[in-house]
Write a protein that holds these residues in place. Sequence first.
Motif, PDB file in Angstrom:
ATOM      1  N   GLY A 182       0.846  -1.192   0.000  1.00 45.64           N
ATOM      2  CA  GLY A 182       0.000   0.000   0.000  1.00 45.64           C
ATOM      3  C   GLY A 182       0.881   1.241   0.000  1.00 45.64           C
ATOM      4  O   GLY A 182       1.755   1.383  -0.854  1.00 45.64           O
ATOM      5  N   HIS A 183       0.682   2.125   0.989  1.00 50.22           N
ATOM      6  CA  HIS A 183       1.484   3.362   1.024  1.00 50.22           C
ATOM      7  C   HIS A 183       2.725   3.235   1.917  1.00 50.22           C
ATOM      8  O   HIS A 183       3.408   4.223   2.179  1.00 50.22           O
ATOM      9  N   TYR A 232      -2.995  -3.118  -3.317  1.00 46.83           N
ATOM     10  CA  TYR A 232      -3.698  -3.646  -4.496  1.00 46.83           C
ATOM     11  C   TYR A 232      -2.790  -4.638  -5.211  1.00 46.83           C
ATOM     12  O   TYR A 232      -1.626  -4.345  -5.463  1.00 46.83           O
ATOM     13  N   GLU A 233      -3.343  -5.817  -5.525  1.00 44.20           N
ATOM     14  CA  GLU A 233      -2.541  -6.820  -6.241  1.00 44.20           C
ATOM     15  C   GLU A 233      -3.446  -7.583  -7.208  1.00 44.20           C
ATOM     16  O   GLU A 233      -4.374  -8.274  -6.769  1.00 44.20           O
ATOM     17  N   ASN A 234      -3.187  -7.460  -8.485  1.00 44.07           N
ATOM     18  CA  ASN A 234      -3.924  -8.199  -9.528  1.00 44.07           C
ATOM     19  C   ASN A 234      -5.428  -8.282  -9.283  1.00 44.07           C
ATOM     20  O   ASN A 234      -5.990  -9.385  -9.225  1.00 44.07           O
ATOM     21  N   GLY A 235      -6.053  -7.155  -9.100  1.00 46.12           N
ATOM     22  CA  GLY A 235      -7.514  -7.126  -9.001  1.00 46.12           C
ATOM     23  C   GLY A 235      -8.064  -7.337  -7.603  1.00 46.12           C
ATOM     24  O   GLY A 235      -9.284  -7.333  -7.417  1.00 46.12           O
ATOM     25  N   VAL A 236      -7.208  -7.538  -6.618  1.00 45.95           N
ATOM     26  CA  VAL A 236      -7.697  -7.748  -5.242  1.00 45.95           C
ATOM     27  C   VAL A 236      -7.144  -6.639  -4.336  1.00 45.95           C
ATOM     28  O   VAL A 236      -5.975  -6.253  -4.445  1.00 45.95           O
ATOM     29  N   MET A 280      -0.749 -16.173  -7.923  1.00 42.86           N
ATOM     30  CA  MET A 280      -1.312 -16.121  -9.276  1.00 42.86           C
ATOM     31  C   MET A 280      -1.410 -17.527  -9.867  1.00 42.86           C
ATOM     32  O   MET A 280      -2.383 -17.877 -10.511  1.00 42.86           O
ATOM     33  N   ARG A 281      -0.387 -18.346  -9.630  1.00 42.28           N
ATOM     34  CA  ARG A 281      -0.382 -19.721 -10.158  1.00 42.28           C
ATOM     35  C   ARG A 281      -1.593 -20.484  -9.614  1.00 42.28           C
ATOM     36  O   ARG A 281      -2.312 -21.140 -10.362  1.00 42.28           O
ATOM     37  N   LEU A 282      -1.798 -20.347  -8.320  1.00 42.23           N
ATOM     38  CA  LEU A 282      -2.896 -21.094  -7.689  1.00 42.23           C
ATOM     39  C   LEU A 282      -4.254 -20.635  -8.218  1.00 42.23           C
ATOM     40  O   LEU A 282      -5.141 -21.459  -8.476  1.00 42.23           O
TER      41      LEU A 282
END
Length: 274
Positions: free
Chosen positions: A29-30, A91-95, A115-117
């Motif tokens: 985040g920040h 924020y990470e890949n849409g979550v 991401m793999r999972l």
Amino acid sequence: MKYRDFLRDELKGVIPDNAVLPSGFHLVGHVALLHLNSETMDYASSIGEKTLQFNRRILSVAARTGPTEGVMRLPSYELVAGLSNTTTIHYENGVHFLLDPLRLTFSGGNRRERMRLSRLVKEGEHVVDMFSCVGQFALHIAKSADVKVTAIEINEEAFHYLLENIRLNGLESKVSALLGDCRLVHPRKTANRVVMGYLHDTIGYLPSALETLVEDGGIVHMHMNVPEFELENKIVDIKETCRNSGYDSTVNTIHVKNYSPGVGHYVFDIITMA
Ligand SMILES: C[S@@+](CC[C@H](N)C(=O)[O-])C[C@H]1O[C@@H](n2cnc3c(N)ncnc32)[C@H](O)[C@@H]1O
């Protein structure tokens, strides 16, 4: 300009020329999290102030003060510059993940595995995340497919953020959360897939993961730190644990990252058959 070169230029005359400056930081985040050595720690606030100038997304800077401790994996950091409110949304890949990274661990090095999972999970599965923390695996999995996820967490503070994050990401209909020790509160004979995102003697928790699977068997993704020379023995132990619970198994090993010299963080994909 590279971060270390930036610090070197900006802190000329403030820090000794031969001081080993950090090559980077972990941004949650920040909040920028820094690892400093005993020499540069003396200059932590100057380094922190310059780090705030390096990247406009950074509003707080914290330096590590000790190892990550205990079964709850609590980090040790102190604020060295910027905003004292370190509760943030990462924020990470849409979550979106709400958490305070000075109080809970959020590993950047596990991102590829998350991401793999998410790509492996199949529609209609029931997935149990036994060591959920703020939902690092559970929420990515729930976002990626039409699945049901049960997320278990023992630490009340992490559990609080897990509930907040389920709401924040609009995943209430897919993810349910359980507070407690996963060895005691795990559901039984219901999961097609179990995620064990915990690194320390994880094999001790494997019998509980196997009790969670549907009777025909399913897949367990078991993370663990293992010295390289013990890898083959660990696979033998995993197969034996599965056999003791009534399952044949195939084990695929993936190296996630280096943990310490000679010790790797691995994930064992354990495919079980009754
Ligand atoms: C290091 S975090 C990992 C979070 C996430 N699974 C990942 O891999 O990024 C491990 C989490 O497991 C939780 N934990 C440890 N022992 C547990 C147990 N017996 N039952 C449920 N949660 C547990 C800790 O409180 C912590 O939040």
